[in-house]
Motif scaffolding. Structure first.
Motif, PDB file in Angstrom:
ATOM      1  N   SER A  10       3.102  -5.197   0.244  1.00 26.50           N
ATOM      2  CA  SER A  10       2.507  -6.489   0.588  1.00 26.50           C
ATOM      3  C   SER A  10       1.197  -6.304   1.331  1.00 26.50           C
ATOM      4  O   SER A  10       0.212  -7.008   1.075  1.00 26.50           O
ATOM      5  CB  SER A  10       3.486  -7.306   1.439  1.00 26.50           C
ATOM      6  OG  SER A  10       4.667  -7.600   0.720  1.00 26.50           O
ATOM      7  N   ASP A  11       1.170  -5.350   2.264  1.00 19.41           N
ATOM      8  CA  ASP A  11      -0.068  -5.074   2.993  1.00 19.41           C
ATOM      9  C   ASP A  11      -1.141  -4.522   2.055  1.00 19.41           C
ATOM     10  O   ASP A  11      -2.313  -4.894   2.147  1.00 19.41           O
ATOM     11  CB  ASP A  11       0.203  -4.072   4.120  1.00 19.41           C
ATOM     12  CG  ASP A  11       1.024  -4.685   5.240  1.00 19.41           C
ATOM     13  OD1 ASP A  11       1.071  -5.921   5.328  1.00 19.41           O
ATOM     14  OD2 ASP A  11       1.641  -3.912   6.014  1.00 19.41           O
ATOM     15  N   ALA A  12      -0.717  -3.633   1.146  1.00 20.31           N
ATOM     16  CA  ALA A  12      -1.684  -3.016   0.237  1.00 20.31           C
ATOM     17  C   ALA A  12      -2.298  -4.041  -0.721  1.00 20.31           C
ATOM     18  O   ALA A  12      -3.489  -3.970  -1.034  1.00 20.31           O
ATOM     19  CB  ALA A  12      -1.017  -1.893  -0.545  1.00 20.31           C
ATOM     20  N   LEU A  13      -1.483  -4.993  -1.180  1.00 22.72           N
ATOM     21  CA  LEU A  13      -1.954  -5.980  -2.155  1.00 22.72           C
ATOM     22  C   LEU A  13      -2.419  -7.275  -1.513  1.00 22.72           C
ATOM     23  O   LEU A  13      -2.955  -8.156  -2.213  1.00 22.72           O
ATOM     24  CB  LEU A  13      -0.833  -6.282  -3.164  1.00 22.72           C
ATOM     25  CG  LEU A  13      -0.394  -5.114  -4.042  1.00 22.72           C
ATOM     26  CD1 LEU A  13       0.807  -5.521  -4.901  1.00 22.72           C
ATOM     27  CD2 LEU A  13      -1.532  -4.652  -4.936  1.00 22.72           C
ATOM     28  N   GLY A  14      -2.191  -7.433  -0.222  1.00 27.93           N
ATOM     29  CA  GLY A  14      -2.610  -8.658   0.447  1.00 27.93           C
ATOM     30  C   GLY A  14      -1.705  -9.832   0.161  1.00 27.93           C
ATOM     31  O   GLY A  14      -2.153 -10.996   0.169  1.00 27.93           O
TER      32      GLY A  14
END
Length: 225
Positions: A10-14
């Motif tokens: 989720s953090d990597a893809l926003g």
């Protein structure tokens, strides 16, 4: 675990609350009909149909037919969940995505990675086609496309994670003793027949290259795990 992986992705893809809110525009989409469209698209490929072992002509009377019905129902439930997302604890999303992946990769059911990702890509395409028809506002459409795409990519990573773990946990199949003897005899025969023409150095180099390739593939498999 699943939660840590989901948070990282989720953090990597926003992926955030704004994406979940954007998915509310999909609530009215016909997930049952969309599941039918997904499998209609998959059945257009003879290779996929053969891989799924489905007999279209007598689907109700074979194991393949009942398997097709179960798979359609799984896709229908998945779409119903995805197209009706609400703000919930992260554990809810992570556990559902992980559960879906585990259903396709277990000791009794192991769907090939290529087939999993093909099915996911077709599902993604069917969703976006319906979103394009049902949402007229351009900005809202773009938000939904981004949200759906992020969730599909996260699901793909969960698929690959379970697929790799299942493959590594399966016991290695031991070849019968006569098979090893046959391979040894074949190698000795190859050595005797070809050493006079190409020389032992090239054979040794070829065997070394083969060993290096096998070691590299084992390393990559462990790295993915």
């Amino acid at each position: 675990g699943a939660l840590e992986l989901f948070r990282w992705l989720s953090d990597a893809l926003g992926l955030g609350e704004a994406d979940i809110d954007a998915m509310q525009a999909c609530e009215g989409l016909p997930h049952k009909g969309m599941a039918e469209q997904v499998y209609a698209r998959l059945m257009e490929s003879p290779a996929i149909r053969a891989r799924l072992k489905i007999d279209d002509g007598n689907a109700g009377a074979t194991d393949g037919g009942s398997c097709l019905a179960r798979r359609k129902l799984m896709v229908q439930k998945y779409l119903a969940w995805l197209l009706n997302l609400k703000r919930e604890p992260l554990e809810s999303y992570a556990n559902h995505l992980d559960h879906v992946a585990s259903l396709h990769n277990s000791a009794t059911t192991m769907v090939p990675r290529t087939l999993l990702l093909t099915g996911l890509a077709v599902t993604h395409d069917v969703i976006l086609r319906h979103v394009r028809e049902g949402i007229e506002d351009k900005e809202q459409f773009e938000r939904v496309v981004l949200a759906v795409s992020k969730l599909m990519w996260i699901q793909a990573v969960f698929f690959l994670r379970h697929s790799t773990r299942t493959a590594q946990s399966m016991p290695a199949k031991r070849l019968p003793r006569w098979t090893w003897l046959g391979l040894l005899w074949a190698m000795l025969s190859l050595w005797r027949c070809s050493s006079a023409t190409i020389g032992p150095s090239r054979i040794g180099q070829a065997l070394a290259d083969l060993a290096f390739a096998l070691a590299g593939s084992c390393f990559v498999t462990r790295l993915l795990g």
